[in-house]
Design a protein around this motif. Sequence first.
Motif, PDB file in Angstrom:
ATOM      1  N   THR A 128       0.723  -1.969   0.267  1.00 25.49           N
ATOM      2  CA  THR A 128       0.218  -0.271   0.198  1.00 25.49           C
ATOM      3  C   THR A 128       0.716   1.341  -0.080  1.00 25.49           C
ATOM      4  O   THR A 128       1.625   1.526   0.152  1.00 25.49           O
ATOM      5  CB  THR A 128      -1.230  -0.282   1.111  1.00 25.49           C
ATOM      6  OG1 THR A 128      -0.213   0.027   2.723  1.00 25.49           O
ATOM      7  CG2 THR A 128      -1.895  -1.171   1.110  1.00 25.49           C
ATOM      8  N   LEU A 129       0.312   2.469  -0.518  1.00 28.67           N
ATOM      9  CA  LEU A 129       1.102   3.568  -0.637  1.00 28.67           C
ATOM     10  C   LEU A 129       1.084   4.090   1.054  1.00 28.67           C
ATOM     11  O   LEU A 129       2.653   3.963   1.323  1.00 28.67           O
ATOM     12  CB  LEU A 129       0.036   4.414  -0.488  1.00 28.67           C
ATOM     13  CG  LEU A 129       0.561   6.682  -0.636  1.00 28.67           C
ATOM     14  CD1 LEU A 129       1.814   5.645  -1.685  1.00 28.67           C
ATOM     15  CD2 LEU A 129      -0.648   6.779  -1.407  1.00 28.67           C
ATOM     16  N   GLU A 130       1.131   3.483   1.903  1.00 23.88           N
ATOM     17  CA  GLU A 130       0.894   3.836   3.988  1.00 23.88           C
ATOM     18  C   GLU A 130       2.272   2.619   3.866  1.00 23.88           C
ATOM     19  O   GLU A 130       3.291   3.606   3.982  1.00 23.88           O
ATOM     20  CB  GLU A 130      -0.402   3.720   4.311  1.00 23.88           C
ATOM     21  CG  GLU A 130      -1.493   4.387   5.118  1.00 23.88           C
ATOM     22  CD  GLU A 130      -2.811   4.425   3.277  1.00 23.88           C
ATOM     23  OE1 GLU A 130      -3.304   4.753   3.347  1.00 23.88           O
ATOM     24  OE2 GLU A 130      -1.940   3.138   2.477  1.00 23.88           O
ATOM     25  N   GLU A 131       2.620   1.646   3.244  1.00 27.43           N
ATOM     26  CA  GLU A 131       3.555   1.055   3.238  1.00 27.43           C
ATOM     27  C   GLU A 131       4.847   1.248   2.874  1.00 27.43           C
ATOM     28  O   GLU A 131       5.607   1.670   3.450  1.00 27.43           O
ATOM     29  CB  GLU A 131       3.442  -1.016   2.698  1.00 27.43           C
ATOM     30  CG  GLU A 131       2.468  -1.091   3.643  1.00 27.43           C
ATOM     31  CD  GLU A 131       1.679  -2.355   3.210  1.00 27.43           C
ATOM     32  OE1 GLU A 131       1.291  -3.171   4.365  1.00 27.43           O
ATOM     33  OE2 GLU A 131       1.391  -2.858   2.540  1.00 27.43           O
ATOM     34  N   ALA A 132       4.548   1.891   1.910  1.00 24.08           N
ATOM     35  CA  ALA A 132       5.782   2.792   0.612  1.00 24.08           C
ATOM     36  C   ALA A 132       6.078   4.244   1.028  1.00 24.08           C
ATOM     37  O   ALA A 132       7.495   4.259   1.593  1.00 24.08           O
ATOM     38  CB  ALA A 132       4.667   2.927  -0.084  1.00 24.08           C
TER      39      ALA A 132
END
Length: 375
Positions: A128-132
């Motif tokens: 996810t973008l949050e994980e990135a």
Amino acid sequence: MSTQVDYYELLECERTADAGTIKTSYRKLAMKYHPDKNAGCKDSESKFKAVSEAYDILKDPQKRAAYDRFGHAAFQNGGGGGAGAQDFGGFSDIFESVFGEFMGGRGGGGGRQQARRGADLRYDMEITLEEAFHGKSTEITVDVSAECDTCHGSGAKPGTHASTCRQCNGHGKVRAQQGFFVVERACPVCQGSGQVIADPCTDCRGEGRVDKTKTLAVNVPAGVDEGTRIRLTGEGEAGPRGAPAGDLYIFLHVKRHAFFEREGTTLFARAPISFTTAALGGSLAIPGLDGSTHEIKIPAGVQSGKQLRQRGAGMPVLQGRGAGDLVIQIEVETPTRLSTRQRELLEMFRETETGDECPASQGFFAKLKGVFAGE
């Protein structure tokens, strides 16, 4: 031919010649005098050894410097390991190192062929973008050819060992004469390994590797982007018979976010605001990927499409310091349903404007009238 002949004269080069010129000249002379092209000619063989000896010295910067200073004396009495102590096989290795791309030579001198490295593997991971933004530590499961635990990668049955291939004498290659060229091919007996196994391991059938399922830890750093590649060294397929393993490459794919779009380290978002906020100004509270809330100041009179920038509120820089920016694009919404009171207030506002229209509209309609009037 005397070994005291000047090496530069042997290679038909000036003493100031660069390495590329010396190599080119050696190629030409070595091809001219090579014994395979002049079978049975002792003079050609002698000249080939002489130019090979000269090239062996002049191709090495340290040896060349010693020769330029002391001449042949630098390599007498063991002073430099001169070519006088080499046999014809040594000159053949020099020839192969120069002409290896044409003849399939070993390129690294005599000895057996280097073991074939295991294949590299690819693994696609979606985040996810949050994980990135934050980074993550996770585990993945891959099916891979790994080293055989029974024979420890040798391919031989425990208690036995591989022996040198008699067909190629451990070189892994055999030579065939084609005209005046010598072509090297992988040995058909040992398949290029230089060794044969008389009693293979029963678990891996002599390959030195078996299929396994492995669980690997993966650390995804903060700031990664679509297509970022993470390399796990030595976690690819094991090489045959103890050869080095390949690498595992993890390709990252970032899921599309519901609110943010990304371009490098910059985050973009569209924010709808009312036309009264656009006219009077105000502020927006934007929840960031870092968990905090970013307050965006909206200036009075802002127009649709205007971009407002918040410094340092974007994606972190991969393996670096700082972060990109957060860019909010304003979209002014026009109400489609008005209450009676709202309509009355808007009518009152319109009456306070200069004329029936705003100045921008007045200018537009003035130009339009001019077009129809033929002005």
